[in-house]
Design a protein around this motif. Sequence first.
Motif, PDB file in Angstrom:
ATOM      1  N   LEU A 124      10.989  -8.820   6.536  1.00 32.93           N
ATOM      2  CA  LEU A 124      10.433  -7.466   6.546  1.00 32.93           C
ATOM      3  C   LEU A 124      10.987  -6.651   7.706  1.00 32.93           C
ATOM      4  O   LEU A 124      11.263  -5.453   7.559  1.00 32.93           O
ATOM      5  N   ASP A 125      11.159  -7.284   8.863  1.00 37.27           N
ATOM      6  CA  ASP A 125      11.744  -6.566  10.000  1.00 37.27           C
ATOM      7  C   ASP A 125      13.175  -6.121   9.691  1.00 37.27           C
ATOM      8  O   ASP A 125      13.635  -5.095  10.207  1.00 37.27           O
ATOM      9  N   GLU A 126      13.839  -6.879   8.841  1.00 35.18           N
ATOM     10  CA  GLU A 126      15.227  -6.568   8.494  1.00 35.18           C
ATOM     11  C   GLU A 126      15.337  -5.429   7.479  1.00 35.18           C
ATOM     12  O   GLU A 126      16.233  -4.586   7.586  1.00 35.18           O
ATOM     13  N   VAL A 127      14.430  -5.388   6.498  1.00 37.58           N
ATOM     14  CA  VAL A 127      14.620  -4.455   5.379  1.00 37.58           C
ATOM     15  C   VAL A 127      13.691  -3.248   5.394  1.00 37.58           C
ATOM     16  O   VAL A 127      13.974  -2.249   4.722  1.00 37.58           O
ATOM     17  N   ILE A 128      12.598  -3.307   6.142  1.00 33.89           N
ATOM     18  CA  ILE A 128      11.631  -2.204   6.127  1.00 33.89           C
ATOM     19  C   ILE A 128      11.880  -1.269   7.303  1.00 33.89           C
ATOM     20  O   ILE A 128      12.033  -1.700   8.446  1.00 33.89           O
ATOM     21  N   GLU A 129      11.924   0.030   6.993  1.00 31.03           N
ATOM     22  CA  GLU A 129      12.138   1.049   8.018  1.00 31.03           C
ATOM     23  C   GLU A 129      10.931   1.972   8.089  1.00 31.03           C
ATOM     24  O   GLU A 129      10.189   2.139   7.121  1.00 31.03           O
ATOM     25  N   ASP A 130      10.759   2.589   9.234  1.00 31.82           N
ATOM     26  CA  ASP A 130       9.653   3.524   9.424  1.00 31.82           C
ATOM     27  C   ASP A 130       9.776   4.690   8.445  1.00 31.82           C
ATOM     28  O   ASP A 130      10.880   5.195   8.196  1.00 31.82           O
ATOM     29  N   GLY A 131       8.644   5.127   7.903  1.00 31.61           N
ATOM     30  CA  GLY A 131       8.643   6.278   7.016  1.00 31.61           C
ATOM     31  C   GLY A 131       8.899   5.962   5.563  1.00 31.61           C
ATOM     32  O   GLY A 131       8.903   6.863   4.716  1.00 31.61           O
ATOM     33  N   MET A 132       9.146   4.705   5.244  1.00 31.96           N
ATOM     34  CA  MET A 132       9.373   4.327   3.847  1.00 31.96           C
ATOM     35  C   MET A 132       8.096   4.490   3.028  1.00 31.96           C
ATOM     36  O   MET A 132       6.996   4.235   3.502  1.00 31.96           O
ATOM     37  N   THR A 133       8.253   4.908   1.768  1.00 32.75           N
ATOM     38  CA  THR A 133       7.131   4.920   0.837  1.00 32.75           C
ATOM     39  C   THR A 133       6.895   3.497   0.330  1.00 32.75           C
ATOM     40  O   THR A 133       7.725   2.605   0.531  1.00 32.75           O
ATOM     41  N   ASP A 134       5.768   3.292  -0.330  1.00 29.68           N
ATOM     42  CA  ASP A 134       5.497   1.966  -0.893  1.00 29.68           C
ATOM     43  C   ASP A 134       6.575   1.567  -1.894  1.00 29.68           C
ATOM     44  O   ASP A 134       6.979   0.402  -1.955  1.00 29.68           O
ATOM     45  N   TYR A 135       7.049   2.536  -2.691  1.00 28.59           N
ATOM     46  CA  TYR A 135       8.110   2.222  -3.648  1.00 28.59           C
ATOM     47  C   TYR A 135       9.375   1.785  -2.928  1.00 28.59           C
ATOM     48  O   TYR A 135      10.024   0.803  -3.318  1.00 28.59           O
ATOM     49  N   GLU A 136       9.742   2.500  -1.871  1.00 27.95           N
ATOM     50  CA  GLU A 136      10.962   2.154  -1.132  1.00 27.95           C
ATOM     51  C   GLU A 136      10.837   0.781  -0.471  1.00 27.95           C
ATOM     52  O   GLU A 136      11.817   0.026  -0.402  1.00 27.95           O
ATOM     53  N   LYS A 137       9.639   0.453  -0.002  1.00 25.51           N
ATOM     54  CA  LYS A 137       9.420  -0.879   0.575  1.00 25.51           C
ATOM     55  C   LYS A 137       9.551  -1.954  -0.507  1.00 25.51           C
ATOM     56  O   LYS A 137      10.198  -2.987  -0.300  1.00 25.51           O
ATOM     57  N   GLU A 138       8.920  -1.693  -1.649  1.00 22.37           N
ATOM     58  CA  GLU A 138       9.000  -2.648  -2.755  1.00 22.37           C
ATOM     59  C   GLU A 138      10.451  -2.858  -3.173  1.00 22.37           C
ATOM     60  O   GLU A 138      10.904  -3.990  -3.376  1.00 22.37           O
ATOM     61  N   GLU A 139      11.192  -1.764  -3.330  1.00 21.69           N
ATOM     62  CA  GLU A 139      12.590  -1.844  -3.757  1.00 21.69           C
ATOM     63  C   GLU A 139      13.439  -2.587  -2.733  1.00 21.69           C
ATOM     64  O   GLU A 139      14.321  -3.375  -3.096  1.00 21.69           O
ATOM     65  N   ALA A 140      13.177  -2.363  -1.439  1.00 15.71           N
ATOM     66  CA  ALA A 140      13.946  -3.029  -0.394  1.00 15.71           C
ATOM     67  C   ALA A 140      13.726  -4.542  -0.437  1.00 15.71           C
ATOM     68  O   ALA A 140      14.681  -5.322  -0.314  1.00 15.71           O
ATOM     69  N   VAL A 141      12.480  -4.972  -0.629  1.00 17.15           N
ATOM     70  CA  VAL A 141      12.188  -6.403  -0.730  1.00 17.15           C
ATOM     71  C   VAL A 141      12.831  -6.984  -1.984  1.00 17.15           C
ATOM     72  O   VAL A 141      13.430  -8.064  -1.952  1.00 17.15           O
ATOM     73  N   TYR A 142      12.711  -6.257  -3.086  1.00 14.91           N
ATOM     74  CA  TYR A 142      13.302  -6.698  -4.359  1.00 14.91           C
ATOM     75  C   TYR A 142      14.804  -6.914  -4.210  1.00 14.91           C
ATOM     76  O   TYR A 142      15.347  -7.952  -4.609  1.00 14.91           O
ATOM     77  N   LYS A 143      15.505  -5.952  -3.620  1.00 16.05           N
ATOM     78  CA  LYS A 143      16.955  -6.063  -3.471  1.00 16.05           C
ATOM     79  C   LYS A 143      17.323  -7.230  -2.568  1.00 16.05           C
ATOM     80  O   LYS A 143      18.297  -7.948  -2.827  1.00 16.05           O
ATOM     81  N   TRP A 144      16.542  -7.434  -1.513  1.00 18.76           N
ATOM     82  CA  TRP A 144      16.835  -8.551  -0.614  1.00 18.76           C
ATOM     83  C   TRP A 144      16.696  -9.877  -1.349  1.00 18.76           C
ATOM     84  O   TRP A 144      17.547 -10.760  -1.206  1.00 18.76           O
ATOM     85  N   PHE A 190       5.151 -10.941   0.079  1.00 15.93           N
ATOM     86  CA  PHE A 190       5.713  -9.756   0.728  1.00 15.93           C
ATOM     87  C   PHE A 190       4.882  -8.512   0.427  1.00 15.93           C
ATOM     88  O   PHE A 190       4.580  -7.714   1.319  1.00 15.93           O
ATOM     89  N   MET A 191       4.515  -8.329  -0.843  1.00 18.33           N
ATOM     90  CA  MET A 191       3.744  -7.145  -1.221  1.00 18.33           C
ATOM     91  C   MET A 191       2.380  -7.136  -0.527  1.00 18.33           C
ATOM     92  O   MET A 191       1.930  -6.095  -0.025  1.00 18.33           O
ATOM     93  N   ASN A 192       1.723  -8.276  -0.476  1.00 11.43           N
ATOM     94  CA  ASN A 192       0.423  -8.358   0.190  1.00 11.43           C
ATOM     95  C   ASN A 192       0.556  -8.106   1.694  1.00 11.43           C
ATOM     96  O   ASN A 192      -0.308  -7.475   2.305  1.00 11.43           O
ATOM     97  N   MET A 193       1.622  -8.599   2.305  1.00 13.76           N
ATOM     98  CA  MET A 193       1.847  -8.337   3.730  1.00 13.76           C
ATOM     99  C   MET A 193       2.024  -6.841   3.986  1.00 13.76           C
ATOM    100  O   MET A 193       1.625  -6.333   5.042  1.00 13.76           O
ATOM    101  N   LEU A 194       2.599  -6.136   3.007  1.00 10.68           N
ATOM    102  CA  LEU A 194       2.817  -4.693   3.140  1.00 10.68           C
ATOM    103  C   LEU A 194       1.624  -3.878   2.671  1.00 10.68           C
ATOM    104  O   LEU A 194       1.686  -2.642   2.621  1.00 10.68           O
ATOM    105  N   GLY A 195       0.527  -4.567   2.303  1.00  9.90           N
ATOM    106  CA  GLY A 195      -0.696  -3.863   1.924  1.00  9.90           C
ATOM    107  C   GLY A 195      -0.762  -3.436   0.482  1.00  9.90           C
ATOM    108  O   GLY A 195      -1.595  -2.596   0.121  1.00  9.90           O
ATOM    109  N   MET A 196       0.094  -3.979  -0.375  1.00  6.99           N
ATOM    110  CA  MET A 196       0.094  -3.624  -1.788  1.00  6.99           C
ATOM    111  C   MET A 196      -0.523  -4.735  -2.625  1.00  6.99           C
ATOM    112  O   MET A 196      -0.315  -5.917  -2.339  1.00  6.99           O
ATOM    113  N   ASP A 197      -1.283  -4.336  -3.637  1.00  6.66           N
ATOM    114  CA  ASP A 197      -1.904  -5.312  -4.521  1.00  6.66           C
ATOM    115  C   ASP A 197      -0.862  -5.840  -5.502  1.00  6.66           C
ATOM    116  O   ASP A 197      -0.004  -5.091  -5.975  1.00  6.66           O
ATOM    117  N   CYS A 198      -0.940  -7.125  -5.794  1.00  5.71           N
ATOM    118  CA  CYS A 198       0.059  -7.738  -6.659  1.00  5.71           C
ATOM    119  C   CYS A 198      -0.534  -8.950  -7.348  1.00  5.71           C
ATOM    120  O   CYS A 198      -1.207  -9.768  -6.711  1.00  5.71           O
TER     121      CYS A 198
END
Length: 431
Positions: A124-144, A190-198
């Motif tokens: 998460l430290d590698e792929v998540i950046e400040d200001g990302m939306t939930d979709y952008e966070k999800e997509e970043a984890v997915y691509k990784w 990953f999604m739960n760590m980012l606060g998203m239900d899954c």
Amino acid sequence: MNTDINETQKSTEAAEVKPPRKKGKTGHIVFAVLVVCCLIASLGLNVYQAAVQNQRVISYIDHELERQAKEAEQKNEYIEDGYKVGGEYEIRSTTHISDAYKNGDDSQLSSEDKETLRMATQVLDEVIEDGMTDYEKEEAVYKWMVKNIGHGRGGVISRPGMDRSAFTPHDVLLSKGAVCVGYATTFRLFMNMLGMDCHIVHNEYHSWDLVQLDDEWYHVDIYSDAHGVIYGNFNMTDQMAKNGHNWDESALPEAKSVKYSPAVQNAVELDGLMDIPAAMSQTLDGKSTTLFYKFKEPLSDEDMSKADFLVNLLEMVLNGGFLEDSDGYYFRASWYPSERENDYILGLLLESHSSEEEPVFDTDSPEAKELIKQVAEAFGIDPAMLGGETGDDPDWEEFPIGGADGPTDTVVTENGEVITTWNGGGSVELR
């Protein structure tokens, strides 16, 4: 005498005069009776109608209660954590790990769970950046995950954690390989760590994820995309997921929004179909990819037919060996629903024929040649048989193989041209 006559007349008139009768009394009574009868009849009808309506309401309520009870029963029967896909790979809860991440306290975790949390946090430290939306966070984890898990991590030497059957986030993040349950549980972590239900969706033989974005749900099957093409199974609706997936729909939330589908989020707008070839040629780089094109105006039925013809032409080019800088692509096209009513986005999924290989040791390097020489000298064999060169040293033209008491063996050169057997401490002459 007149007086008598007058008295007699008065008596006669008095006898004839009677009290005035109440006019219509009988009619009023009849009317009243009729009114009462009507009221009684109306009341009876209303009671009957009310009874019928009440029975309908009762039947409806009973039906709804029965339906809800069945749904509740199905939901209760649907097991997420604890279910074994294929009767072998168990879906295990990682809530305690994601809670530790959000709370910043891992003191209650086991040593293995702490290691899982450490590895997941690094990602998460590698792929998540400040200001990302939930979709952008999800997509970043997915691509990784598509890029880093399950792509040619094999080797001759077995390393700890390199179990290809990894199905827990710990083993997946350690080995970088996974079965479908491993992908699903790791993505959910990953999604739960980012606060998203899954949720994890599963049938008897496969599993994937159902993630929530802006109160809407989307299917994500990373396992299939890691072994296929990116975005092929990312943020799908129920209808899209049914093309290749089946599950108990009554037990999980409905996925019906296309807002965060990759087609809607990544589509390039073009004037029309004629702009697609040029747009594609500028994008292809020999790697697997997915291209999405939307159009300024909805396509007509005639345009849809033209699109079919265009796709056939593109497939001929992409698969026919016409591309100089590419080995070609496995190619398929699909229409994806747009947010506009009765409008579609064209998706072109391209899977490169050549797979990306992991970096390997350069066998032509000086280090490789030195290793070949050391092994050849140690075991008394020609380095050419190991992929090296004999060289100008005359000692390499004829050299002892093995010891005097060595066993009978067969020597085959790398190119298969020299086959020589030896016995005892003999020697071999290369030809």
